[in-house]
Design an enzyme around this catalytic site. Structure first.
Site, short mmCIF file in Angstrom:
data_model
loop_
_atom_site.label_atom_id
_atom_site.label_comp_id
_atom_site.label_asym_id
_atom_site.label_seq_id
_atom_site.Cartn_x
_atom_site.Cartn_y
_atom_site.Cartn_z
CG ASP A 58 0.14 -2.82 1.34
OD1 ASP A 58 0.87 -1.93 0.78
OD2 ASP A 58 0.09 -3.96 1.13
CG ASP A 105 1.45 -3.65 4.82
OD1 ASP A 105 1.97 -2.67 4.47
OD2 ASP A 105 1.01 -4.49 4.38
CG ASP A 111 -0.97 -8.12 2.44
OD1 ASP A 111 -0.92 -7.08 2.22
OD2 ASP A 111 -0.59 -9.29 1.95
#
Length: 620
Positions: A316, A513, A509
């Site tokens: 990410d 996600d 995080d």
């Protein structure tokens, strides 16, 4: 050493001189027999007792049974020294194994010291020590110097330095002050902190970490499961083989029974699977302990095994490769000084708590005199308007300039651009970016050096920003402007592109996600800044939020698998060789001692290497 280890060591130290006396003193037969039997009672009584109790409970085929039958049989055949030697050296191996496991466990269980004993709660003007589980969300607690922060919360008053080493593995203390978040498990070093709790103890950082540590050994990898299944079938096979070896040759070949019974007893000692049953789990336990020293929590040896086969690492962006906090990275004035442009923008944004506004005020870095500001208007989707020292200041995006028909030069820099006009005259712009983490580029380069085939970024950010970050970090691919469901789709495509044995690791995080973390072969969450949902869904947690820990933990995983495989090949190879030699009468009890205890000790020493973690050097 534990009390149990000290007791066993004392027995070994008593039995060893007795064994030497019986072996080397010129005593009559009954004298040496008495000393050997006394030695056997001192060193072997617990093994014999375990064998008897296990048989009564239906558990026959274990190492206690094998040791008891082999050593008692040797004594019956008047091979006193060999029978006692087998038990003595077996107990030496057991002590060695216990010490090794304890050392490995300490590297993980040091995290258990983060459990707070109490919380100082302010009630009716008095400080009361209560169990952390009794503290409610919103209560005010006081943490004095030297005490552990018992619950997650926000600092209301005070400033201090927090020792986070138990959580993150980092020795550098973290400074906190009023308005900042603190997490449970840290040690308050200097000042008194007044904290308002934001989570109950069961949901706090320390409780989640303790749960991860306590359950990390429950999830076994393929190698550990193979060894468990192997031992379950292996032990009965060798017991029945020993029985056949003791009785079939004398009956069929008309040879003396005592020769073949001795060989069968030797065969039993050799066959003990201790080296495998002990050293393989110890290897994985050591690997998990080594990772914890780096501030990386691995939830089970199955995930450590998967990390060793990492082919694709997917990231990410925000909060993972970038800090998730915005900073002014460029000031481009037109007709004014840069300091004046920044000052007017900061005053215009004074009443806004938007991350962009906060980054401008942070860059200005001076107290704002509110008396100079009037008539502030929030222009939804465009920016703000304010009167500062009698001048009309506009600060916002390009749409604001176009709406107000103000002539400006579009900024070509990558990032969020705030255009500023004074009395309808364009005076410049500020470029604001989500700052890339200091170690992000190092992490990507290191992943490629450790043999990861692809590094990919999935982000919901704009294509311009995403591709810029990707290029600066040296990623192989970047997919931008993705919704959470789009990230899962992209991940599915990547999962199908890897080899059959290869694994895909996702690092994230945020709460959005969680789906991709759960779908990946191994999900890695940022534990410091990461959301609870991400940490819950992840298989590995980075307590320091540093991407550079990922190549380090992959190296630990590969080292652990390499050590486990070495122990399997070495232990099985030596055992099968000595088993054959024992069956044909070419190996005696002393060779059996080496094949059992010697191999176990060597395998345990090798397994302990998994605990030793060198500082990771990406340039290596």
């Amino acid at each position: 050493m534990t009390r149990k280890q000290k007791r066993l060591l004392t027995r070994i130290l008593i039995a060893a001189p007795l064994f030497l006396l019986g072996s080397f003193l010129p005593l009559p037969v009954w004298g040496s027999m008495g000393i050997f039997l006394l030695c056997y009672a001192v060193i072997g009584w617990d093994i014999v007792w375990k064998a008897i109790t296990n048989i009564l409970h239906g558990q026959v085929f274990d190492e206690n049974f094998l040791m008891t039958i082999a050593t008692v049989g040797a004594i019956i055949l008047e091979q006193y020294s060999e029978g006692v030697a087998v038990m003595l050296f077996y107990q030496v191996g057991e002590w060695f194994q216990s010490y090794a496991v304890s050392k490995s466990r300490r590297s993980i269980s040091s995290l258990m010291d983060i459990r707070p004993d109490y919380a100082n709660v302010e009630r009716d003007g008095q400080l009361v020590q209560v169990d952390p589980e009794e503290v409610a969300i919103g209560d005010t607690i006081i943490v004095k110097p030297g005490e552990r922060v018992p619950l997650d919360g926000i600092v209301l008053k005070g400033s201090s330095a927090l020792d986070t080493a138990a959580l993150t593995g980092e020795s550098l203390p973290r400074d906190v002050e009023a308005g900042m978040d603190v997490i449970s498990g840290c040690i308050n070093q200097t000042g008194i902190l007044t904290i308002q709790t934001t989570k109950a103890f069961g949901e706090s950082t320390v409780a989640k970490i303790l749960d991860l540590v306590e359950n990390s050994s429950d999830k076994k990898g393929k190698t550990e499961n193979f060894i468990s299944r192997f031992a379950r079938y292996y032990t009965p096979i060798v017991v029945f083989s020993a029985i056949a070896l003791a009785f079939l040759p004398p009956i069929l070949l008309h040879q003396p029974f005592h020769i073949w019974i001795y060989r069968a007893l030797t065969f039993l000692v050799i066959s003990c699977p201790c080296a495998l049953v002990i050293s393989i789990p110890l290897s994985f336990f050591g690997g998990i302990g080594g990772a914890s020293k780096l501030g990386v929590l691995v939830k089970g040896s199955n995930y450590l095994e998967s990390l060793a086969h990492t082919e694709i690492v997917v990231f990410d962006k925000t909060g993972t490769l970038t800090k998730g906090s915005f900073d002014v990275t460029a000031i481009q004035p037109v007709g004014v000084e840069a300091e004046e442009l920044l000052c007017l923008a900061a005053y215009a944004e004074d009443y806004s708590n938007h991350p962009i506004s906060l980054s401008i005020k942070k860059a200005y870095g001076k107290p704002i005199d509110s008396s100079r500001i009037s008539d502030i208007q929030e222009l939804a989707g465009h920016g703000v308007q304010a009167i500062i020292d009698g001048k009309t200041i506009l600060a916002g995006n390009a749409k604001l300039m176009q709406k107000e028909n103000i002539s400006f030069t579009p900024c070509t820099s990558i990032g969020t651009v705030v255009y500023v006009a004074c009395d309808r005259t364009y005076i410049g712009c500020l470029v604001i970016e989500d700052t890339i983490k200091e170690d992000a580029a190092t992490a990507i380069a290191a992943l490629k050096k450790v043999g990861v085939n692809q590094t990919v970024m999935l982000t919901g950010d704009s294509d311009a920003v995403g591709q810029s970050v990707s290029k600066r970090l040296g990623l192989d691919h970047a997919y931008t402007e993705l919704l959470p469901a789009d990230k899962v789709d992209r991940e599915e495509e990547l999962l199908h592109s890897k080899s059959e044995k290869g694994k895909l690791v996702f690092v994230g995080d945020g709460i959005n996600d969680a789906p991709v973390l759960a779908r990946a072969d191994v999900g890695i969450a940022m534990g410091g800044l990461g959301s609870d949902a991400a940490i819950e869904a992840a298989d590995v947690v980075l307590m320091t939020d540093e991407p550079s820990k990922i190549p380090a933990v992959i190296q630990i995983a590969r080292k652990t698998i390499r050590i486990a495989n070495q122990n399997i090949v070495f232990a099985l190879g030596v055992k099968f060789l000595v088993l054959i030699l024992g069956a044909i009468g070419q190996a005696n009890m002393w060779a059996a001692v080496f094949a059992d205890v010697g191999v176990s000790v060597i395998a345990i020493l090798n397994a302990m290497r998994a605990m030793h973690v060198k500082k990771f050097d990406p340039a290596r």
